[in-house]
Design an enzyme around this catalytic site. Structure first.
Site, mmCIF file in Angstrom:
data_model
loop_
_atom_site.group_PDB
_atom_site.id
_atom_site.type_symbol
_atom_site.label_atom_id
_atom_site.label_comp_id
_atom_site.label_asym_id
_atom_site.label_seq_id
_atom_site.Cartn_x
_atom_site.Cartn_y
_atom_site.Cartn_z
ATOM 1 N N TYR A 39 0.849 -1.201 0.000
ATOM 2 C CA TYR A 39 0.000 0.000 0.000
ATOM 3 C C TYR A 39 0.892 1.261 0.000
ATOM 4 O O TYR A 39 0.856 2.068 -0.907
ATOM 5 C CB TYR A 39 -0.871 0.054 1.259
ATOM 6 C CG TYR A 39 -2.104 -0.813 1.293
ATOM 7 C CD1 TYR A 39 -2.323 -1.838 0.386
ATOM 8 C CD2 TYR A 39 -3.074 -0.594 2.265
ATOM 9 C CE1 TYR A 39 -3.471 -2.615 0.445
ATOM 10 C CE2 TYR A 39 -4.227 -1.368 2.335
ATOM 11 C CZ TYR A 39 -4.417 -2.375 1.428
ATOM 12 O OH TYR A 39 -5.550 -3.124 1.498
ATOM 13 N N SER A 40 1.664 1.419 1.102
ATOM 14 C CA SER A 40 2.380 2.681 1.339
ATOM 15 C C SER A 40 3.417 2.961 0.270
ATOM 16 O O SER A 40 4.068 2.044 -0.251
ATOM 17 C CB SER A 40 3.078 2.642 2.700
ATOM 18 O OG SER A 40 2.165 2.321 3.706
ATOM 19 N N GLU A 74 -7.428 -5.526 9.327
ATOM 20 C CA GLU A 74 -6.115 -5.420 9.980
ATOM 21 C C GLU A 74 -6.237 -4.793 11.368
ATOM 22 O O GLU A 74 -5.518 -5.139 12.290
ATOM 23 C CB GLU A 74 -5.172 -4.583 9.094
ATOM 24 C CG GLU A 74 -3.758 -4.489 9.630
ATOM 25 C CD GLU A 74 -2.807 -3.811 8.657
ATOM 26 O OE1 GLU A 74 -3.254 -3.360 7.580
ATOM 27 O OE2 GLU A 74 -1.610 -3.718 8.986
ATOM 28 N N GLU A 96 -2.824 9.218 15.103
ATOM 29 C CA GLU A 96 -3.505 10.477 14.739
ATOM 30 C C GLU A 96 -4.636 10.190 13.749
ATOM 31 O O GLU A 96 -5.721 10.758 13.849
ATOM 32 C CB GLU A 96 -2.504 11.469 14.109
ATOM 33 C CG GLU A 96 -1.491 12.062 15.081
ATOM 34 C CD GLU A 96 -0.363 11.093 15.429
ATOM 35 O OE1 GLU A 96 -0.225 10.037 14.776
ATOM 36 O OE2 GLU A 96 0.376 11.401 16.392
HETATM 37 C C1 LIG Z 1 6.784 -1.540 11.205
HETATM 38 C C2 LIG Z 1 5.968 -1.031 10.053
HETATM 39 C C3 LIG Z 1 5.464 -1.935 9.142
HETATM 40 C C4 LIG Z 1 4.711 -1.480 8.044
HETATM 41 N N1 LIG Z 1 4.271 -2.398 7.134
HETATM 42 C C5 LIG Z 1 3.616 -1.972 6.029
HETATM 43 C C6 LIG Z 1 3.239 -2.881 5.015
HETATM 44 O O1 LIG Z 1 3.460 -4.089 5.131
HETATM 45 N N2 LIG Z 1 2.627 -2.411 3.912
HETATM 46 C C7 LIG Z 1 2.352 -1.085 3.747
HETATM 47 O O2 LIG Z 1 1.773 -0.728 2.730
HETATM 48 N N3 LIG Z 1 2.717 -0.185 4.686
HETATM 49 C C8 LIG Z 1 3.345 -0.596 5.817
HETATM 50 N N4 LIG Z 1 3.724 0.307 6.776
HETATM 51 C C9 LIG Z 1 3.502 1.717 6.523
HETATM 52 C C10 LIG Z 1 2.477 2.382 7.425
HETATM 53 O O3 LIG Z 1 1.165 2.014 7.066
HETATM 54 C C11 LIG Z 1 2.713 3.888 7.302
HETATM 55 O O4 LIG Z 1 3.972 4.150 7.896
HETATM 56 C C12 LIG Z 1 1.653 4.703 7.983
HETATM 57 O O5 LIG Z 1 0.437 4.598 7.293
HETATM 58 C C13 LIG Z 1 2.060 6.187 8.091
HETATM 59 O O6 LIG Z 1 2.469 6.683 6.850
HETATM 60 P P1 LIG Z 1 3.868 7.456 6.685
HETATM 61 O O7 LIG Z 1 4.930 6.591 7.262
HETATM 62 O O8 LIG Z 1 3.981 7.849 5.261
HETATM 63 O O9 LIG Z 1 3.765 8.751 7.601
HETATM 64 P P2 LIG Z 1 3.017 10.086 7.245
HETATM 65 O O10 LIG Z 1 1.705 9.812 6.629
HETATM 66 O O11 LIG Z 1 3.953 10.963 6.493
HETATM 67 O O12 LIG Z 1 2.772 10.681 8.681
HETATM 68 C C14 LIG Z 1 3.806 11.308 9.453
HETATM 69 C C15 LIG Z 1 3.172 11.787 10.754
HETATM 70 O O13 LIG Z 1 2.165 12.776 10.460
HETATM 71 C C16 LIG Z 1 0.922 12.375 11.031
HETATM 72 N N5 LIG Z 1 -0.161 12.720 10.102
HETATM 73 C C17 LIG Z 1 -0.209 12.458 8.786
HETATM 74 N N6 LIG Z 1 -1.364 12.899 8.257
HETATM 75 C C18 LIG Z 1 -2.081 13.411 9.280
HETATM 76 C C19 LIG Z 1 -3.374 14.016 9.372
HETATM 77 N N7 LIG Z 1 -4.172 14.111 8.300
HETATM 78 N N8 LIG Z 1 -3.792 14.453 10.587
HETATM 79 C C20 LIG Z 1 -3.001 14.322 11.678
HETATM 80 N N9 LIG Z 1 -1.745 13.766 11.641
HETATM 81 C C21 LIG Z 1 -1.302 13.318 10.468
HETATM 82 C C22 LIG Z 1 1.008 10.872 11.183
HETATM 83 O O14 LIG Z 1 0.164 10.406 12.184
HETATM 84 C C23 LIG Z 1 2.471 10.679 11.529
HETATM 85 O O15 LIG Z 1 2.671 10.919 12.911
HETATM 86 C C24 LIG Z 1 4.461 -0.103 7.887
HETATM 87 C C25 LIG Z 1 4.967 0.812 8.820
HETATM 88 C C26 LIG Z 1 5.705 0.353 9.892
HETATM 89 C C27 LIG Z 1 6.229 1.365 10.867
#
Ligand SMILES: Cc1cc2nc3c(=O)[nH]c(=O)nc-3n(C[C@H](O)[C@H](O)[C@H](O)COP(=O)(O)OP(=O)(O)OC[C@H]3O[C@@H](n4cnc5c(N)ncnc54)[C@H](O)[C@@H]3O)c2cc1C
Length: 391
Positions: free
Chosen positions: A131-132, A247, A372
């Site tokens: 996804y990400s 999930e 969040e």
């Molecule tokens: C150990 C681990 C395993 C993972 N495994 C997978 C996987 O298998 N497949 C996959 O697709 N993804 C995976 N992920 C990704 C995970 O789903 C994302 O890290 C998560 O959705 C956050 O996205 P980001 O890292 O881009 O952070 P961002 O979206 O950039 O967020 C950064 C910060 O800003 C805050 N924020 C962002 N938008 C808002 C808003 N609108 N309002 C308030 N606060 C906000 C967030 O809460 C966070 O604190 C994994 C992540 C981790 C840490």
């Protein structure tokens, strides 16, 4: 949860099976592969998972016609409790069994179900979730990976990131933009893409734990058959959101029973180190126990009411509750360990299991949707507060 005589019989059956089978070369796998330790004994754990599968102990909640046992929620909880208590190692087929399988049962075609469910149940094919992306995490609708039809195949191009367990995966669920020029959730499709092909490159990312649970995945003209779309072409957003609800919901059951085991081990550690005599530590251990009881009660109530993908906020509430609980357990473990928690066990970076748990749990409030984002869902859907401005 009320236990019927059938449930108690079910408990005896799984308990005896585990006692009889977690022996011989499988006995060495006890406790392997917890949080931040997913690299441990992968081949052995795979063999153990296949052994479980051969005896029908995978995919318990799936309907029998799809290769499951049609187990009730109570029986699934019993299975996880007995599994955790036996010390059996962490499972390897989690993503297929808990996330993709239920999604395919809900949205897949009969041909997709027939092709993919049996190897998931048998732990013959492992999955990862793409996804990400670097520009699409919390704002998942910003996905920019594309897929276009070339004859009877999809050609996938783009980058995924934080893809858990991609190194071992045979297949990946890829959320991709299949309608050129589309925006946000519209025009996305939920594609099933084989990982072992030339157009796919996996690069492990080294994490705080020193290991690489997640990875970068590059799709450079990767191919998959035209029939490998779950749901309608362009309707992937709906399917992807359903997987996310799973999930954050029923898939957390096994994890919570793992928490119980971790807390039990922490109490033992507190006895050994003498930290259990410290009134402040005792207070925190007591709170952790109460927190776990509350978490469990909430999970059972929510899941019994809402065991499938749906619009409720129960899964978000659960996600918030367990993520904070588990991080606090990691912090407590460091204080129970005391000074030894500050240094690696051996050079250059050989960490103690508790250190790994503490470090890996930092991710609990991020993956599966950050805290969040869960609070925003609750604010909007449960409390009716004004919708947050969207990109
Ligand atoms: C150990 C681990 C395993 C993972 N495994 C997978 C996987 O298998 N497949 C996959 O697709 N993804 C995976 N992920 C990704 C995970 O789903 C994302 O890290 C998560 O959705 C956050 O996205 P980001 O890292 O881009 O952070 P961002 O979206 O950039 O967020 C950064 C910060 O800003 C805050 N924020 C962002 N938008 C808002 C808003 N609108 N309002 C308030 N606060 C906000 C967030 O809460 C966070 O604190 C994994 C992540 C981790 C840490």
């Amino acid at each position: 949860m009320h236990s019927s005589p059938q449930d108690e019989q079910f408990r005896r059956t799984i308990r005896e099976w585990l006692a009889d089978n977690l022996t011989g070369h499988f006995a060495a796998l006890r406790d392997a592969g917890g949080p931040g330790r997913e690299h441990e004994a992968h081949a052995g754990r795979l063999a153990w998972n296949r052994h479980l599968a051969a005896a029908g102990w995978t995919c318990l909640g799936w309907p029998p016609e799809h290769g499951g046992r049609g187990a009730t929620l109570a029986q699934q909880v019993i299975f996880y409790e007995e599994y955790a208590r036996s010390g059996a190692p962490a499972r390897v087929g989690y993503l297929g069994e808990e996330l993709l399988g239920p999604t395919l049962i809900a949205f897949g075609t009969p041909a997709q179900q027939a092709r993919f469910l049996p190897p998931i149940a048998a732990v013959e094919e492992l999955w990862c979730q793409g996804y990400s992306e670097p520009g699409a995490g919390s704002d998942l609708a910003a996905v920019s990976t594309t897929a276009r039809l070339d004859g009877d195949e999809w050609v996938v191009t783009g980058q995924k990131v934080w893809t858990s367990l991609a190194v071992e995966a045979d297949w990946c669920v890829v959320l991709a933009r299949t309608e050129p020029g589309s925006r946000r959730g519209a025009g996305l499709s939920y594609l099933l893409v084989p990982m072992r092909q030339q157009g796919v490159t996996v690069r492990p990312i080294r994490q705080l734990t020193g290991t690489s649970e997640f990875n970068e995945v590059f799709f450079d003209g990767a191919r998959t058959h035209g029939s490998m779309v779950v749901g309608e072409v362009g309707d992937g957003w709906r399917v992807a959101r359903a997987t996310l609800a799973i999930e954050r919901g029923v898939a957390t059951l096994g994890q919570q029973v793992g928490f119980e085991r971790e807390l039990g081990r922490l109490v033992d550690l507190a006895r050994q180190t003498g930290a259990g005599e410290d009134p402040l530590i005792r207070d925190r251990i007591g709170r952790a126990w109460i927190g776990l009881e509350a978490l469990r009660a909430h999970a059972l109530r929510t899941l019994a009411a809402d065991s499938g993908p749906g619009p409720g906020t129960g899964p978000s509430e659960l996600k918030l509750l367990w993520s904070r609980w588990h991080q606090e357990l990691g912090e407590l473990a460091m204080d129970v360990l005391g000074a030894p928690s500050m240094a690696a066990r051996g050079a250059p970076y050989d960490l103690h299991d508790w250190q790994r748990l503490f470090l890996f749990s930092r991710a609990d409030t991020i993956y599966g949707g950050s805290d969040e984002i869960q609070r925003t869902i609750i604010a909007e859907r449960a409390l009716g507060l004004p919708r947050q401005a969207r990109a």
